[in-house]
Design a protein around this motif. Sequence first.
Motif, PDB file in Angstrom:
ATOM      1  N   ASP A  72      -0.942  -6.237   0.659  1.00 51.15           N
ATOM      2  CA  ASP A  72      -0.797  -6.941  -0.619  1.00 51.15           C
ATOM      3  C   ASP A  72      -1.396  -6.066  -1.718  1.00 51.15           C
ATOM      4  O   ASP A  72      -2.597  -5.807  -1.735  1.00 51.15           O
ATOM      5  N   LEU A  73      -0.547  -5.614  -2.629  1.00 46.26           N
ATOM      6  CA  LEU A  73      -0.966  -4.723  -3.707  1.00 46.26           C
ATOM      7  C   LEU A  73      -0.840  -5.390  -5.078  1.00 46.26           C
ATOM      8  O   LEU A  73      -0.788  -4.709  -6.104  1.00 46.26           O
ATOM      9  N   SER A  74      -0.835  -6.706  -5.109  1.00 54.02           N
ATOM     10  CA  SER A  74      -0.608  -7.440  -6.352  1.00 54.02           C
ATOM     11  C   SER A  74      -1.729  -7.272  -7.373  1.00 54.02           C
ATOM     12  O   SER A  74      -1.513  -7.414  -8.573  1.00 54.02           O
ATOM     13  N   ALA A  75      -2.934  -6.960  -6.918  1.00 53.75           N
ATOM     14  CA  ALA A  75      -4.078  -6.850  -7.828  1.00 53.75           C
ATOM     15  C   ALA A  75      -4.517  -5.405  -8.060  1.00 53.75           C
ATOM     16  O   ALA A  75      -5.624  -5.154  -8.516  1.00 53.75           O
ATOM     17  N   VAL A  76      -3.655  -4.439  -7.749  1.00 58.40           N
ATOM     18  CA  VAL A  76      -3.981  -3.028  -7.968  1.00 58.40           C
ATOM     19  C   VAL A  76      -3.709  -2.685  -9.432  1.00 58.40           C
ATOM     20  O   VAL A  76      -2.620  -2.939  -9.952  1.00 58.40           O
ATOM     21  N   THR A  77      -4.712  -2.102 -10.099  1.00 57.87           N
ATOM     22  CA  THR A  77      -4.604  -1.798 -11.534  1.00 57.87           C
ATOM     23  C   THR A  77      -4.405  -0.317 -11.829  1.00 57.87           C
ATOM     24  O   THR A  77      -4.026   0.050 -12.928  1.00 57.87           O
ATOM     25  N   PHE A  78      -4.690   0.550 -10.861  1.00 58.06           N
ATOM     26  CA  PHE A  78      -4.443   1.990 -10.987  1.00 58.06           C
ATOM     27  C   PHE A  78      -4.012   2.476  -9.618  1.00 58.06           C
ATOM     28  O   PHE A  78      -4.597   2.101  -8.597  1.00 58.06           O
ATOM     29  N   PHE A  79      -2.976   3.319  -9.590  1.00 55.48           N
ATOM     30  CA  PHE A  79      -2.431   3.781  -8.317  1.00 55.48           C
ATOM     31  C   PHE A  79      -2.035   5.228  -8.469  1.00 55.48           C
ATOM     32  O   PHE A  79      -1.121   5.558  -9.233  1.00 55.48           O
ATOM     33  N   GLY A  80      -2.733   6.115  -7.764  1.00 53.80           N
ATOM     34  CA  GLY A  80      -2.476   7.541  -7.862  1.00 53.80           C
ATOM     35  C   GLY A  80      -1.751   8.095  -6.647  1.00 53.80           C
ATOM     36  O   GLY A  80      -1.433   7.379  -5.698  1.00 53.80           O
ATOM     37  N   ALA A  81      -1.532   9.390  -6.663  1.00 52.11           N
ATOM     38  CA  ALA A  81      -0.816  10.080  -5.586  1.00 52.11           C
ATOM     39  C   ALA A  81      -1.516   9.923  -4.241  1.00 52.11           C
ATOM     40  O   ALA A  81      -0.864   9.843  -3.199  1.00 52.11           O
ATOM     41  N   TYR A  82      -2.838   9.858  -4.254  1.00 49.57           N
ATOM     42  CA  TYR A  82      -3.561   9.701  -2.991  1.00 49.57           C
ATOM     43  C   TYR A  82      -3.285   8.339  -2.365  1.00 49.57           C
ATOM     44  O   TYR A  82      -3.284   8.196  -1.148  1.00 49.57           O
ATOM     45  N   GLY A  83      -3.031   7.342  -3.179  1.00 46.50           N
ATOM     46  CA  GLY A  83      -2.646   6.030  -2.665  1.00 46.50           C
ATOM     47  C   GLY A  83      -1.294   6.081  -1.983  1.00 46.50           C
ATOM     48  O   GLY A  83      -1.096   5.490  -0.920  1.00 46.50           O
ATOM     49  N   ILE A  84      -0.358   6.799  -2.594  1.00 43.79           N
ATOM     50  CA  ILE A  84       0.967   6.970  -1.985  1.00 43.79           C
ATOM     51  C   ILE A  84       0.826   7.651  -0.631  1.00 43.79           C
ATOM     52  O   ILE A  84       1.409   7.221   0.360  1.00 43.79           O
ATOM     53  N   SER A  85       0.036   8.721  -0.580  1.00 39.16           N
ATOM     54  CA  SER A  85      -0.162   9.448   0.682  1.00 39.16           C
ATOM     55  C   SER A  85      -0.754   8.548   1.761  1.00 39.16           C
ATOM     56  O   SER A  85      -0.340   8.597   2.921  1.00 39.16           O
ATOM     57  N   ALA A  86      -1.727   7.725   1.386  1.00 36.28           N
ATOM     58  CA  ALA A  86      -2.362   6.819   2.357  1.00 36.28           C
ATOM     59  C   ALA A  86      -1.340   5.844   2.933  1.00 36.28           C
ATOM     60  O   ALA A  86      -1.301   5.617   4.149  1.00 36.28           O
ATOM     61  N   LEU A  87      -0.489   5.297   2.078  1.00 38.24           N
ATOM     62  CA  LEU A  87       0.523   4.349   2.557  1.00 38.24           C
ATOM     63  C   LEU A  87       1.587   5.030   3.410  1.00 38.24           C
ATOM     64  O   LEU A  87       2.004   4.489   4.438  1.00 38.24           O
ATOM     65  N   LEU A  88       2.035   6.223   3.004  1.00 36.93           N
ATOM     66  CA  LEU A  88       3.039   6.944   3.788  1.00 36.93           C
ATOM     67  C   LEU A  88       2.510   7.324   5.167  1.00 36.93           C
ATOM     68  O   LEU A  88       3.212   7.207   6.176  1.00 36.93           O
ATOM     69  N   ARG A  89       1.240   7.769   5.221  1.00 34.60           N
ATOM     70  CA  ARG A  89       0.629   8.129   6.504  1.00 34.60           C
ATOM     71  C   ARG A  89       0.520   6.917   7.420  1.00 34.60           C
ATOM     72  O   ARG A  89       0.853   6.986   8.604  1.00 34.60           O
ATOM     73  N   ALA A  90       0.089   5.793   6.870  1.00 30.94           N
ATOM     74  CA  ALA A  90      -0.034   4.566   7.670  1.00 30.94           C
ATOM     75  C   ALA A  90       1.336   4.108   8.170  1.00 30.94           C
ATOM     76  O   ALA A  90       1.474   3.707   9.328  1.00 30.94           O
ATOM     77  N   GLN A  91       2.330   4.206   7.296  1.00 30.10           N
ATOM     78  CA  GLN A  91       3.679   3.810   7.707  1.00 30.10           C
ATOM     79  C   GLN A  91       4.181   4.679   8.865  1.00 30.10           C
ATOM     80  O   GLN A  91       4.751   4.182   9.828  1.00 30.10           O
ATOM     81  N   ARG A  92       3.950   5.984   8.761  1.00 23.85           N
ATOM     82  CA  ARG A  92       4.378   6.901   9.832  1.00 23.85           C
ATOM     83  C   ARG A  92       3.686   6.567  11.147  1.00 23.85           C
ATOM     84  O   ARG A  92       4.324   6.497  12.199  1.00 23.85           O
ATOM     85  N   GLN A  93       2.373   6.328  11.090  1.00 20.34           N
ATOM     86  CA  GLN A  93       1.621   6.009  12.297  1.00 20.34           C
ATOM     87  C   GLN A  93       2.095   4.695  12.920  1.00 20.34           C
ATOM     88  O   GLN A  93       2.221   4.591  14.142  1.00 20.34           O
ATOM     89  N   LEU A  94       2.325   3.707  12.096  1.00 16.47           N
ATOM     90  CA  LEU A  94       2.797   2.421  12.613  1.00 16.47           C
ATOM     91  C   LEU A  94       4.178   2.556  13.245  1.00 16.47           C
ATOM     92  O   LEU A  94       4.432   2.014  14.322  1.00 16.47           O
TER      93      LEU A  94
END
Length: 149
Positions: A72-94
């Motif tokens: 749930d990312l509804s309350a995220v107020t700043f989102f940088g490239a490192y956030g994208i990388s974290a989500l992509l890595r988690a998606q790949r692992q899952l």
Amino acid sequence: MSQEPPGVGCRPGPTASGSSPPDEPIMWLSCEVRGDVARVTVAGEIDLSNAHLVAELLESIVVVRAPLVAVDLSAVTFFGAYGISALLRAQRQLTERGGRLTLCQLSPVVRRVLDVTGTLTAFEVVERTPVGAAGRGLARPVIPIGTGS
């Protein structure tokens, strides 16, 4: 998230957007696992100083082997490239373990960054959190140790 538990980290620092005073947490994380669904809620800023914490939390859920991880990312107020990388890595692992990552209720900031970078289509995005993941766990505020991206 009515209670504010102690912050994680000791040395506060400036944030990337400058929106929080240096002694205030810039991110809160919570996780709740119910049956086959793990719900992770992120609030605040995801930047260079803390994206690794999001990645570590998602990686620990992969180890638990919850087949569905809803972020749930509804309350995220700043989102940088490192956030994208974290989500992509988690998606790949899952995906490698037969699991699935969904992004729920994207804040306008997250949606815009994912759209502009062309990564929005790489994720399954849903507007509601899966039924088995209702409720909120205890949130942990994160105080930055260094500067953000």
